[in-house]
Design an enzyme around this catalytic site. Structure first.
Site, mmCIF file in Angstrom:
data_model
loop_
_atom_site.group_PDB
_atom_site.id
_atom_site.type_symbol
_atom_site.label_atom_id
_atom_site.label_comp_id
_atom_site.label_asym_id
_atom_site.label_seq_id
_atom_site.Cartn_x
_atom_site.Cartn_y
_atom_site.Cartn_z
ATOM 1 N N ASP A 20 19.960 -3.240 0.176
ATOM 2 C CA ASP A 20 19.127 -2.072 -0.166
ATOM 3 C C ASP A 20 18.947 -1.167 1.046
ATOM 4 O O ASP A 20 18.429 -0.052 0.908
ATOM 5 C CB ASP A 20 17.755 -2.514 -0.705
ATOM 6 C CG ASP A 20 17.061 -3.511 0.204
ATOM 7 O OD1 ASP A 20 17.637 -4.588 0.433
ATOM 8 O OD2 ASP A 20 15.969 -3.204 0.699
ATOM 9 N N ASN A 21 19.382 -1.630 2.211
ATOM 10 C CA ASN A 21 19.304 -0.785 3.410
ATOM 11 C C ASN A 21 20.677 -0.284 3.832
ATOM 12 O O ASN A 21 20.854 0.162 4.965
ATOM 13 C CB ASN A 21 18.658 -1.556 4.563
ATOM 14 C CG ASN A 21 17.173 -1.817 4.325
ATOM 15 O OD1 ASN A 21 16.543 -1.099 3.545
ATOM 16 N ND2 ASN A 21 16.631 -2.816 4.963
ATOM 17 N N ASP A 63 0.788 -1.241 0.000
ATOM 18 C CA ASP A 63 0.000 0.000 0.000
ATOM 19 C C ASP A 63 0.819 1.291 0.000
ATOM 20 O O ASP A 63 0.266 2.382 -0.097
ATOM 21 C CB ASP A 63 -0.960 0.000 1.201
ATOM 22 C CG ASP A 63 -0.221 -0.140 2.528
ATOM 23 O OD1 ASP A 63 1.035 -0.100 2.525
ATOM 24 O OD2 ASP A 63 -0.891 -0.292 3.560
ATOM 25 N N GLY A 64 2.122 1.186 0.144
ATOM 26 C CA GLY A 64 2.944 2.405 0.117
ATOM 27 C C GLY A 64 2.815 3.248 1.370
ATOM 28 O O GLY A 64 3.258 4.394 1.418
ATOM 29 N N ARG A 103 11.972 12.151 6.300
ATOM 30 C CA ARG A 103 13.355 11.738 6.544
ATOM 31 C C ARG A 103 14.306 12.674 5.821
ATOM 32 O O ARG A 103 14.017 13.131 4.715
ATOM 33 C CB ARG A 103 13.539 10.304 6.036
ATOM 34 C CG ARG A 103 14.926 9.768 6.240
ATOM 35 C CD ARG A 103 14.950 8.267 6.242
ATOM 36 N NE ARG A 103 14.685 7.679 4.948
ATOM 37 C CZ ARG A 103 14.618 6.354 4.746
ATOM 38 N NH1 ARG A 103 14.785 5.527 5.747
ATOM 39 N NH2 ARG A 103 14.385 5.871 3.558
HETATM 40 P P1 AMP Z 1 12.364 -2.449 4.113
HETATM 41 O O1 AMP Z 1 12.510 -3.837 4.633
HETATM 42 O O2 AMP Z 1 11.478 -1.547 4.936
HETATM 43 O O3 AMP Z 1 13.664 -1.817 3.806
HETATM 44 O O4 AMP Z 1 11.578 -2.590 2.728
HETATM 45 C C1 AMP Z 1 11.990 -3.414 1.663
HETATM 46 C C2 AMP Z 1 11.277 -3.028 0.399
HETATM 47 O O5 AMP Z 1 9.877 -3.138 0.570
HETATM 48 C C3 AMP Z 1 11.541 -1.604 -0.053
HETATM 49 O O6 AMP Z 1 11.585 -1.583 -1.439
HETATM 50 C C4 AMP Z 1 10.342 -0.865 0.493
HETATM 51 O O7 AMP Z 1 10.095 0.327 -0.201
HETATM 52 C C5 AMP Z 1 9.245 -1.888 0.300
HETATM 53 N N1 AMP Z 1 8.119 -1.699 1.222
HETATM 54 C C6 AMP Z 1 8.114 -1.887 2.558
HETATM 55 N N2 AMP Z 1 6.902 -1.604 3.068
HETATM 56 C C7 AMP Z 1 6.119 -1.227 2.040
HETATM 57 C C8 AMP Z 1 4.754 -0.811 1.915
HETATM 58 N N3 AMP Z 1 3.947 -0.710 2.965
HETATM 59 N N4 AMP Z 1 4.294 -0.502 0.680
HETATM 60 C C9 AMP Z 1 5.100 -0.584 -0.390
HETATM 61 N N5 AMP Z 1 6.378 -0.971 -0.349
HETATM 62 C C10 AMP Z 1 6.884 -1.294 0.851
HETATM 63 MG MG MG Z 2 14.537 -0.456 3.004
#
Ligand code: AMP
Ligand code: MG
Length: 530
Positions: free
Chosen positions: A289-290, A162-163, A213
């Protein structure tokens, strides 16, 4: 640390072999100068260097606002970095501007594209699935800060999600990034939290929120991997040139600027992780990616600070294998910089063998960077300012008995930092179950201390500057989250923000946060679903 060598061989070389068939040649704190004029939002100078790059680097998006947006917390320390007058946060349209619903001149919102290794496996495309880079601010002193809104709605990279960001995760990132900065650890920053009435579906219905951020850059190791694995070597070069131009302009004069970039990232990553280890911080999701190209702590998800010292601590409930356990972080750092090195190979030399040699040569230094940095941090935590060969054993013996006795990590070092008194040793012994083990270690420590020339009072003062009295324990964030979610009471967020921005100070009115966590803290479980 045999893993270091294994990772070099298995990580880099195997991937190299795997990809030769495609003919691959194959990052402080900045304080606001006094003269900086506090500005209205419209007076900020917005630039958009990232949006000048080719389309493959990002996708343009507008944010979709949440219902009934309102300001929950505003961080004046971050505002100072970009010169915003804190009064601006009281503007009626402030939440709309921050959410991207109301455009200021110069905003050019986009979601960045990247890929990355998640839990050891390459994922061909990730990207900002819920973050939108609204604009970049150029400050009077020439610094650049990305303003990125997290939770602003779906993008091309949302992969069906959902972004959105829930209030809970937004508070977690807001407080932790500022707590890390307070501890003197390189990190992205956070300007504010915007709340809403918007329902967001996770394991249960939660409310959506936004985090603004700030970072000098949001480029990740995964940004390079995306270009590399798509064989977009011209774009790869353009990305490296972009990072060098923006952050290391002096490298342009060098014969091998890309090698210099790799070298710096290896060093800054090793040093960053040494800092994490020294304060007892577990990131939880060290996917490439983090990982920030500037060596900043980036993307606060299921992180955790150690309460009791447990070297096997896994903060992320979803990390069943313990890949990102506390004691694995230094090795994972090497895996991650190896992934970056792999992605940079085409830029390091026209000859693939020489490129691999150069990359390996740099990667081999990671361990030493880490060890040097960690040893120095730990010596300082113990008030030892001369470098002695036996100090390594002194530190590891201490950590061993702390692990065996479930000793609180932060409390022990703060207790060691107290000025000598009749109660000094007893207060330390009280933290241990096995007091004999503690006495044995204390005996060695006292002997070692006598070899130093520092005065005891002076040493105590210095030690208190590196051993925080307060860290962001999970239960503390939980209190702030519960008050905010259940009663729309946001006061605890500000209390903790102020406390953790100055974690080495005494804060006599908040000493309850310096003690052991309550029993219920053990029930808190944190996973990636945020
Ligand atoms: P993260 O583990 O938070 O670093 O997220 C890993 C990937 O999932 C990244 O590409 C984020 O942008 C994507 N992501 C995490 N949560 C959401 C969300 N609620 N909606 C869309 N993309 C998400
Ligand atoms: Mg991330």
């Amino acid at each position: 640390m045999n893993f270091f060598i294994k990772a070099l061989i298995s990580g880099l070389a195997q991937k190299w072999i795997k990809h030769t068939h495609i003919n691959i040649w194959l990052i402080k704190s900045i304080s606001c100068p006094q003269w900086m004029h506090e500005k209205k939002l419209e007076e900020l100078k917005f630039e958009n260097s990232y949006s000048q790059l080719p389309d493959i680097f990002y996708s343009r998006h507008t944010t979709s606002p949440l219902s009934n947006q309102h300001l929950i917390s505003f961080n004046t320390a971050a505002a100072e970095l970009i010169g915003i007058d804190p009064e601006e946060s009281k503007r009626k349209d402030f939440p709309d501007i921050i959410s991207g619903a109301k455009h200021l001149e110069g905003f050019d919102p986009l979601a960045m594209c990247y890929s990355g290794h998640q839990f050891g496996h390459y994922v061909p495309r990730l990207g900002d699935g819920r973050a939108i880079l609204l604009a970049e601010v150029k400050t009077d002193s020439g610094d650049k800060w990305d303003l990125q809104v997290k939770g602003g709605g779906p993008t091309l990279y949302s992969r069906g999600s959902d972004g959105r960001a829930v209030l809970r995760s937004t508070i977690r990132e807001y407080l932790c990034s500022e707590a890390m900065h307070g501890l003197g650890i390189a990190t992205t920053r956070a300007l504010c939290i915007i709340g809403s009435d918007h329902e967001v579906y996770r394991e249960q219905i939660e409310t959506g929120a936004l985090l603004l951020r700030m970072s000098p850059s949001h480029v990740r190791f995964g940004s390079f991997e995306y270009m590399y694995y798509n064989q977009r070597f011209d774009d790869l070069k353009q990305l490296a040139d972009y990072v060098i131009e923006q952050h290391h302009a002096d490298f342009k004069e060098l014969d091998e600027p890309y090698l210099a970039l790799l070298k710096l990232v290896i060093k800054s990553t090793a040093e960053l992780i040494a800092q994490w280890q020294s304060v007892g911080f577990a990131h939880g999701v060290m996917n490439t990616d983090n990982m920030s190209i500037l060596g900043l702590t980036l993307d606060y998800g299921p992180y955790g600070f150690l309460d009791q010292y447990n070297r096997d601590f896994i903060c992320n409930h979803s990390d069943h294998e313990g890949r990102y356990a506390f004691n694995k972080q230094p090795d994972i750092g090497l895996f991650n910089v190896s992934c970056l090195a792999q992605a940079l190979l085409p830029l390091l030399d026209d000859d693939p063998d020489r490129a691999v040699e150069k990359a390996k040569n740099e990667l081999q230094k990671y361990q030493q960077y880490y060890v040097d940095s960690y040893s120095s941090l730990m010596r300082n935590k113990l008030g030892l300012y001369e470098d002695k060969i036996e100090d390594k054993a002194l530190v590891s013996q201490l950590l061993n008995i702390m692990h065996d006795n479930h000793v609180d990590y932060t409390m022990l070092f703060r207790q060691l930092s107290q000025a000598p008194s009749d109660e000094y040793e007893n207060n330390i012994r009280d933290l241990f179950i096995n007091r004999e083990a503690c006495d044995l270690w204390l005996h060695k420590y006292k002997q070692r201390i006598t070899e130093e020339n520092t005065d005891a009072i002076e040493r105590s003062k210095l030690m208190k500057q590196v051993n925080p009295k307060y860290i962001l324990r999970n239960y503390m964030v939980e209190i702030a989250i519960r008050k905010a979610s259940d009663n729309q009471d946001y006061s605890e967020i500000d209390v903790l923000l102020n406390l953790l921005q100055n974690p080495f100070e005494e804060h006599d009115d908040l000493t309850h946060y310096a003690g052991h966590p309550p029993e219920w803290a053990q029930q808190i479980s944190v996973s990636c679903s945020s």
